[in-house]
Each structure stands twice: as structure tokens, then as C-alpha cells.
Design a protein around this motif. Structure first.
Motif, PDB file in Angstrom:
ATOM      1  N   GLU A  57     -12.775  21.213 -58.438  1.00  0.00           N
ATOM      2  CA  GLU A  57     -13.156  22.518 -58.967  1.00  0.00           C
ATOM      3  C   GLU A  57     -14.671  22.662 -58.987  1.00  0.00           C
ATOM      4  O   GLU A  57     -15.380  21.718 -59.326  1.00  0.00           O
ATOM      5  N   PHE A  58     -15.130  23.850 -58.602  1.00  0.00           N
ATOM      6  CA  PHE A  58     -16.560  24.145 -58.592  1.00  0.00           C
ATOM      7  C   PHE A  58     -16.811  25.401 -59.415  1.00  0.00           C
ATOM      8  O   PHE A  58     -16.063  26.372 -59.316  1.00  0.00           O
ATOM      9  N   ASP A  59     -17.893  25.384 -60.204  1.00  0.00           N
ATOM     10  CA  ASP A  59     -18.245  26.554 -61.003  1.00  0.00           C
ATOM     11  C   ASP A  59     -19.395  27.356 -60.392  1.00  0.00           C
ATOM     12  O   ASP A  59     -19.839  28.340 -60.964  1.00  0.00           O
ATOM     13  N   ARG A  60     -19.859  26.903 -59.219  1.00  0.00           N
ATOM     14  CA  ARG A  60     -20.917  27.622 -58.500  1.00  0.00           C
ATOM     15  C   ARG A  60     -20.746  27.340 -57.010  1.00  0.00           C
ATOM     16  O   ARG A  60     -20.027  26.407 -56.634  1.00  0.00           O
ATOM     17  N   PRO A  61     -21.372  28.140 -56.130  1.00  0.00           N
ATOM     18  CA  PRO A  61     -21.271  27.845 -54.696  1.00  0.00           C
ATOM     19  C   PRO A  61     -21.739  26.418 -54.411  1.00  0.00           C
ATOM     20  O   PRO A  61     -22.759  25.968 -54.937  1.00  0.00           O
ATOM     21  N   LEU A  85      -8.117  21.168 -46.680  1.00  0.00           N
ATOM     22  CA  LEU A  85      -8.582  21.707 -47.954  1.00  0.00           C
ATOM     23  C   LEU A  85      -7.992  23.099 -48.128  1.00  0.00           C
ATOM     24  O   LEU A  85      -8.103  23.939 -47.230  1.00  0.00           O
ATOM     25  N   TYR A  86      -7.343  23.337 -49.271  1.00  0.00           N
ATOM     26  CA  TYR A  86      -6.702  24.611 -49.568  1.00  0.00           C
ATOM     27  C   TYR A  86      -7.403  25.293 -50.736  1.00  0.00           C
ATOM     28  O   TYR A  86      -7.823  24.626 -51.680  1.00  0.00           O
ATOM     29  N   ASP A  87      -7.482  26.627 -50.684  1.00  0.00           N
ATOM     30  CA  ASP A  87      -8.039  27.369 -51.810  1.00  0.00           C
ATOM     31  C   ASP A  87      -6.933  27.654 -52.822  1.00  0.00           C
ATOM     32  O   ASP A  87      -5.783  27.221 -52.648  1.00  0.00           O
ATOM     33  N   LEU A 109     -18.415  26.178 -50.114  1.00  0.00           N
ATOM     34  CA  LEU A 109     -17.320  26.756 -50.893  1.00  0.00           C
ATOM     35  C   LEU A 109     -17.831  27.640 -52.013  1.00  0.00           C
ATOM     36  O   LEU A 109     -18.881  27.372 -52.606  1.00  0.00           O
ATOM     37  N   GLU A 110     -17.069  28.661 -52.302  1.00  0.00           N
ATOM     38  CA  GLU A 110     -17.337  29.531 -53.443  1.00  0.00           C
ATOM     39  C   GLU A 110     -16.745  28.879 -54.695  1.00  0.00           C
ATOM     40  O   GLU A 110     -15.897  27.987 -54.592  1.00  0.00           O
ATOM     41  N   PRO A 111     -17.159  29.313 -55.880  1.00  0.00           N
ATOM     42  CA  PRO A 111     -16.576  28.755 -57.107  1.00  0.00           C
ATOM     43  C   PRO A 111     -15.053  28.919 -57.101  1.00  0.00           C
ATOM     44  O   PRO A 111     -14.534  29.916 -56.598  1.00  0.00           O
TER      45      PRO A 111
END
Length: 140
Positions: A57-61, A85-87, A109-111
Motif C-alpha cells: 500500500e502506498f499513500d503517495r505516488p 501486480l494488480y490494482d 504507482l498512484e496511491p
């Protein structure tokens, strides 16, 4: 008639239980997946039947880079490894594969929450050899 109703009720109950466990085993709930952390993963075993799934999980690009490495002395043995890799919606956003046992995946990747699935096989097909062992190197 009552016997038929009881048998039917048991069959429905068993079917529901089996369906729920199958969904869970395929990573139906994101809370059941291990987190993919920065650094080097523990050693894993390649499998086509039982791919390894991870959540990240990412909270920023973020630029995600994932590579694999076989155990020393086993690279280039013809092991096939694949990562997808799946969104959050289940759409594939990046893929990498290699017949040399080492892959490289890089993607901006986007958040959001993502799932990485890793699978593969070795020519011998045995799970007790070293050629089917790998580690993931993760950087973001």
C-alpha cells in the motif's frame, strides 16, 4: 420428505463453507495477504499451483521496483518465475517474467492498495531442490 430436506440443508451448508474457504485461499480478503515490505523477503518456493500473493500500500505516488534472486549458485538453471501486480480493481498494472529465474518489475504507482502475485516452476518440478527457491528485493 424430511430426510431429503435435511440432506439438502447439509449440502448447502457444506457448499457455502467450501466456497468461503476457496475465496479466502485465493486472497479474497486483502487482510489475509502478507505485506510486501521494503528490503529482501524471506526465501520462498516457486509454484504454479500455489502462487505467493502479497499486499503493498502506498499513500503517495511511488516508484515500485521488485526483482527476484535465486539462491547463490542456482541462477540460470532454467527456472521460470513470473510476477503480476494488480490494482485495487484487480486490473493488471505491471508484469515481469524470466526463464532464468530472475525477474525485474518497475512501475510508477498512484496511491492505493496493490497485490503482487508470484509464481513459477523449475525443470525438475521438485520442491525440495534449491533451484526453485527465490527471494524478492523490494524498493520504493
Amino acid at each position: 420428505m424430511k430426510v431429503k430436506a435435511v440432506v439438502y440443508a447439509i449440502a448447502v451448508a457444506l457448499s457455502t463453507t467450501v466456497s468461503t474457504s476457496v475465496v479466502a485461499s485465493f486472497g479474497g480478503g486483502s487482510d489475509t495477504l502478507p505485506k510486501l515490505e521494503r528490503g529482501i523477503s524471506t526465501t520462498q518456493i516457486l509454484s504454479l499451483k500455489d502462487p505467493k500473493r502479497y499486499e503493498i500500500e502506498f499513500d503517495r505516488p511511488t516508484m515500485l521496483r521488485v526483482s527476484s534472486e535465486q539462491l547463490p549458485g542456482t541462477a540460470g538453471t532454467g527456472s521460470f518465475i513470473s510476477a503480476t501486480l494488480y490494482d485495487t480493481s484487480g486490473r493488471s498494472v505491471a508484469e515481469s517474467s524470466s526463464y532464468q529465474g530472475e525477474l525485474y518489475l518497475s512501475r510508477q504507482l498512484e496511491p492505493g492498495v496493490y497485490r503482487l502475485e508470484v509464481s513459477g516452476w523449475t525443470p525438475s518440478g521438485k520442491s525440495d531442490g534449491l533451484s526453485n527457491r527465490y527471494e524478492l528485493h523490494v524498493d520504493y
